[in-house]
Design a protein around this motif. Structure first.
Motif, mmCIF file in Angstrom:
data_model
loop_
_atom_site.group_PDB
_atom_site.id
_atom_site.type_symbol
_atom_site.label_atom_id
_atom_site.label_comp_id
_atom_site.label_asym_id
_atom_site.label_seq_id
_atom_site.Cartn_x
_atom_site.Cartn_y
_atom_site.Cartn_z
ATOM 1 N N LEU A 91 18.038 -39.249 30.762
ATOM 2 C CA LEU A 91 19.386 -39.800 31.292
ATOM 3 C C LEU A 91 20.448 -38.680 30.883
ATOM 4 C CD1 LEU A 91 19.460 -43.596 30.453
ATOM 5 C CD2 LEU A 91 19.153 -42.394 32.684
ATOM 6 N N VAL A 92 20.140 -38.355 29.722
ATOM 7 C CA VAL A 92 21.267 -37.346 29.049
ATOM 8 C C VAL A 92 20.509 -35.768 28.865
ATOM 9 C CG1 VAL A 92 22.842 -36.598 27.199
ATOM 10 C CG2 VAL A 92 22.400 -39.033 28.278
ATOM 11 N N ASP A 93 21.314 -34.832 29.519
ATOM 12 C CA ASP A 93 20.908 -33.345 29.332
ATOM 13 C C ASP A 93 21.578 -32.886 27.974
ATOM 14 O OD1 ASP A 93 20.325 -30.660 29.160
ATOM 15 O OD2 ASP A 93 20.949 -30.131 31.297
ATOM 16 N N SER A 94 21.043 -33.004 26.855
ATOM 17 C CA SER A 94 21.459 -32.534 25.652
ATOM 18 C C SER A 94 20.794 -31.315 25.095
ATOM 19 C CB SER A 94 21.398 -33.634 24.802
ATOM 20 O OG SER A 94 19.911 -34.150 24.558
ATOM 21 N N THR A 95 20.293 -30.691 25.918
ATOM 22 C CA THR A 95 19.454 -29.456 25.644
ATOM 23 C C THR A 95 19.956 -28.468 24.828
ATOM 24 O OG1 THR A 95 18.215 -29.718 27.805
ATOM 25 C CG2 THR A 95 18.045 -27.535 26.656
ATOM 26 N N ASN B 68 28.984 -30.444 22.871
ATOM 27 C CA ASN B 68 29.396 -29.577 23.775
ATOM 28 C C ASN B 68 28.220 -29.368 24.557
ATOM 29 O OD1 ASN B 68 30.548 -27.252 24.987
ATOM 30 N ND2 ASN B 68 29.781 -26.102 23.545
ATOM 31 N N GLY B 69 28.553 -29.687 25.966
ATOM 32 C CA GLY B 69 27.280 -29.334 26.916
ATOM 33 C C GLY B 69 26.745 -30.388 27.158
ATOM 34 N N VAL B 70 26.979 -31.628 26.682
ATOM 35 C CA VAL B 70 26.207 -33.031 26.751
ATOM 36 C C VAL B 70 26.648 -33.366 28.064
ATOM 37 C CG1 VAL B 70 25.642 -35.220 26.044
ATOM 38 C CG2 VAL B 70 25.635 -33.488 24.511
ATOM 39 N N VAL B 71 25.833 -33.532 29.190
ATOM 40 C CA VAL B 71 26.191 -34.196 30.448
ATOM 41 C C VAL B 71 25.067 -35.229 31.045
ATOM 42 C CG1 VAL B 71 27.367 -32.157 31.035
ATOM 43 C CG2 VAL B 71 25.161 -32.301 31.485
ATOM 44 N N ALA B 72 25.460 -35.841 31.847
ATOM 45 C CA ALA B 72 24.458 -36.452 32.447
ATOM 46 C C ALA B 72 23.470 -36.093 33.278
ATOM 47 C CB ALA B 72 25.153 -38.075 33.324
ATOM 48 N N VAL B 73 22.093 -36.551 33.446
ATOM 49 C CA VAL B 73 21.183 -36.015 34.501
ATOM 50 C C VAL B 73 21.626 -36.367 35.756
ATOM 51 C CG1 VAL B 73 18.621 -36.285 35.071
ATOM 52 C CG2 VAL B 73 19.414 -35.987 32.778
ATOM 53 N N PRO B 74 21.597 -35.398 36.787
ATOM 54 C CA PRO B 74 22.029 -35.838 38.110
ATOM 55 C C PRO B 74 21.519 -37.029 38.765
ATOM 56 C CG PRO B 74 21.486 -33.793 37.972
ATOM 57 C CD PRO B 74 21.242 -33.855 36.654
ATOM 58 N N GLY B 75 22.590 -37.919 39.185
ATOM 59 C CA GLY B 75 22.071 -39.215 39.879
ATOM 60 C C GLY B 75 21.963 -40.323 38.839
ATOM 61 N N ALA B 76 22.026 -39.911 37.472
ATOM 62 C CA ALA B 76 21.486 -41.250 36.466
ATOM 63 C C ALA B 76 23.039 -41.889 36.802
ATOM 64 C CB ALA B 76 21.659 -40.574 35.139
ATOM 65 N N ALA B 77 24.088 -41.784 36.514
ATOM 66 C CA ALA B 77 25.338 -42.440 36.489
ATOM 67 C C ALA B 77 25.202 -43.469 37.753
ATOM 68 C CB ALA B 77 26.725 -41.635 36.506
ATOM 69 N N GLU B 78 25.106 -42.953 38.926
ATOM 70 C CA GLU B 78 24.988 -43.762 40.214
ATOM 71 C C GLU B 78 23.925 -44.883 40.149
ATOM 72 O OE1 GLU B 78 26.871 -39.954 40.657
ATOM 73 O OE2 GLU B 78 25.068 -40.475 39.863
ATOM 74 N N LEU B 79 22.622 -44.351 39.380
ATOM 75 C CA LEU B 79 21.608 -45.417 39.570
ATOM 76 C C LEU B 79 22.042 -46.390 38.551
ATOM 77 C CD1 LEU B 79 18.645 -46.189 40.257
ATOM 78 C CD2 LEU B 79 18.061 -44.673 38.166
ATOM 79 N N LEU B 80 22.493 -45.906 37.162
ATOM 80 C CA LEU B 80 22.521 -46.973 36.483
ATOM 81 C C LEU B 80 23.750 -48.075 36.855
ATOM 82 C CD1 LEU B 80 22.399 -45.139 33.002
ATOM 83 C CD2 LEU B 80 20.708 -46.483 34.081
ATOM 84 N N ALA B 81 24.763 -47.535 37.359
ATOM 85 C CA ALA B 81 25.958 -48.382 37.858
ATOM 86 C C ALA B 81 25.504 -49.494 38.957
ATOM 87 C CB ALA B 81 26.877 -47.409 38.466
ATOM 88 N N ALA C 19 28.300 -42.136 25.846
ATOM 89 C CA ALA C 19 29.422 -41.881 26.165
ATOM 90 C C ALA C 19 30.069 -40.604 26.769
ATOM 91 C CB ALA C 19 30.531 -42.358 24.992
ATOM 92 N N ALA C 20 29.590 -39.516 26.047
ATOM 93 C CA ALA C 20 29.917 -38.051 26.291
ATOM 94 C C ALA C 20 29.514 -37.791 27.801
ATOM 95 C CB ALA C 20 29.238 -37.045 25.273
ATOM 96 N N ALA C 21 28.485 -38.525 28.084
ATOM 97 C CA ALA C 21 27.752 -38.224 29.620
ATOM 98 C C ALA C 21 28.291 -39.029 30.547
ATOM 99 C CB ALA C 21 26.108 -38.291 29.413
ATOM 100 N N GLY C 22 29.235 -39.874 30.203
ATOM 101 C CA GLY C 22 29.863 -40.878 31.108
ATOM 102 C C GLY C 22 28.780 -42.197 31.750
ATOM 103 N N LEU C 23 27.855 -42.412 30.723
ATOM 104 C CA LEU C 23 26.945 -43.504 31.070
ATOM 105 C C LEU C 23 27.102 -44.796 30.427
ATOM 106 C CD1 LEU C 23 23.848 -41.312 31.202
ATOM 107 C CD2 LEU C 23 25.317 -41.755 33.122
ATOM 108 N N PRO C 24 26.768 -45.862 30.935
ATOM 109 C CA PRO C 24 26.959 -47.062 30.194
ATOM 110 C C PRO C 24 25.741 -47.466 29.203
ATOM 111 C CG PRO C 24 26.188 -47.422 32.322
ATOM 112 C CD PRO C 24 26.558 -46.112 32.325
ATOM 113 N N MET C 25 26.216 -48.229 28.355
ATOM 114 C CA MET C 25 25.072 -48.673 27.286
ATOM 115 C C MET C 25 24.613 -49.997 27.962
ATOM 116 S SD MET C 25 24.414 -46.420 24.941
ATOM 117 C CE MET C 25 23.795 -47.119 23.382
ATOM 118 N N PRO C 26 23.288 -50.302 27.960
ATOM 119 C CA PRO C 26 22.792 -51.652 28.333
ATOM 120 C C PRO C 26 22.762 -52.605 27.205
ATOM 121 C CG PRO C 26 20.928 -50.256 27.775
ATOM 122 C CD PRO C 26 22.386 -49.100 27.591
#
Length: 222
Positions: A18-22, A82-95, A118-125
């Motif tokens: 879900l999160v790209d933290s590479t 720094n650089g922590v972002v959502a994997v493409p499409g993850a936010a829309e899918l979870l929403a 939170a940094a990736a803009g994703l909700p917690m279940p």
């Protein structure tokens, strides 16, 4: 689209799924390797999907303070977003997922999981299984079994989304249907459905469960 999967719930890994933290993961382990004169490539090869303390214990030179080093690595990961972002499409899918239909199963600690999501803009279940919640980390299936139980479904009625060898093995051992996210090509991923990200995944409520479709053009099998 592929033939729809029909799980009752979805279980997601976090880092790399879900999160790209590479970027932060590589920085953290590079610093650890430099402090102890270790090969960072060797550490990274086996660290993904595993709890940080387990990786440190595997590589830390004899005589070094395991507890202190683990605390230092954990603190560094907490600070560095720094650089922590959502994997493409993850936010829309979870929403779009119904409440109570999905869980997070991560090898990160609870505080780090909350910060990275939170940094990736994703909700917690409502159901989250972290490093502190299990006796045995991935590839042991304990985390995925615990998440399924928290959602009130058997593991066999779930689809697991994972990106790393340890996590894929954990999902399979739990009895779940596993979908590989990304390019990992280890032994545990052989024969499994694969997606590059979540842009071409469709999920809809269907009866007491879910209908999950994977875009055939973006999905490969190994």
């Amino acid at each position: 689209m592929t033939a729809p999967l029909a799980p009752r719930a979805l279980l997601f890994d976090m880092d790399g799924t879900l999160v790209d933290s590479t970027a932060v993961v590589e920085r953290t382990w590079r610093d650890f390797a430099e402090r102890h004169g270790l090969d960072v490539a060797d550490i990274l090869a086996g660290s993904h999907g595993r709890r940080s303390g387990e990786t440190i214990a595997q590589h830390l030179p004899s005589g070094a303070d395991l507890a202190a080093e683990t605390a230092r690595v954990d603190a560094q990961e907490m600070r560095d977003l720094n650089g922590v972002v959502a994997v493409p499409g993850a936010a829309e899918l979870l929403a779009g997922l119904p409440a109570g239909s999905w869980a997070l199963v991560t090898s990160a600690g609870a505080d780090l999981a909350a910060r990275r999501m939170a940094a990736a803009g994703l909700p917690m279940p409502g159901v989250v299984v972290t490093a502190e919640d299990v006796r045995h980390g991935k590839p042991d299936p304990e985390g995925y079994r615990k998440a399924a139980a928290g959602l009130g479904v058997p593991p066999e009625a779930t689809v697991v989304f994972e990106d790393a060898e340890a996590g894929i093995a954990a999902g399979r051992a739990a009895g779940a249907r596993v979908v590989v996210v990304g390019s990992h090509g280890g032994a545990a991923a052989e024969g499994l459905a694969r997606i590059p990200d979540f842009c071409h995944v469709r999920v809809a409520a269907e009866g007491t469960g879910l209908a999950v479709e994977l875009d055939e053009e973006r999905t490969a099998r190994r």
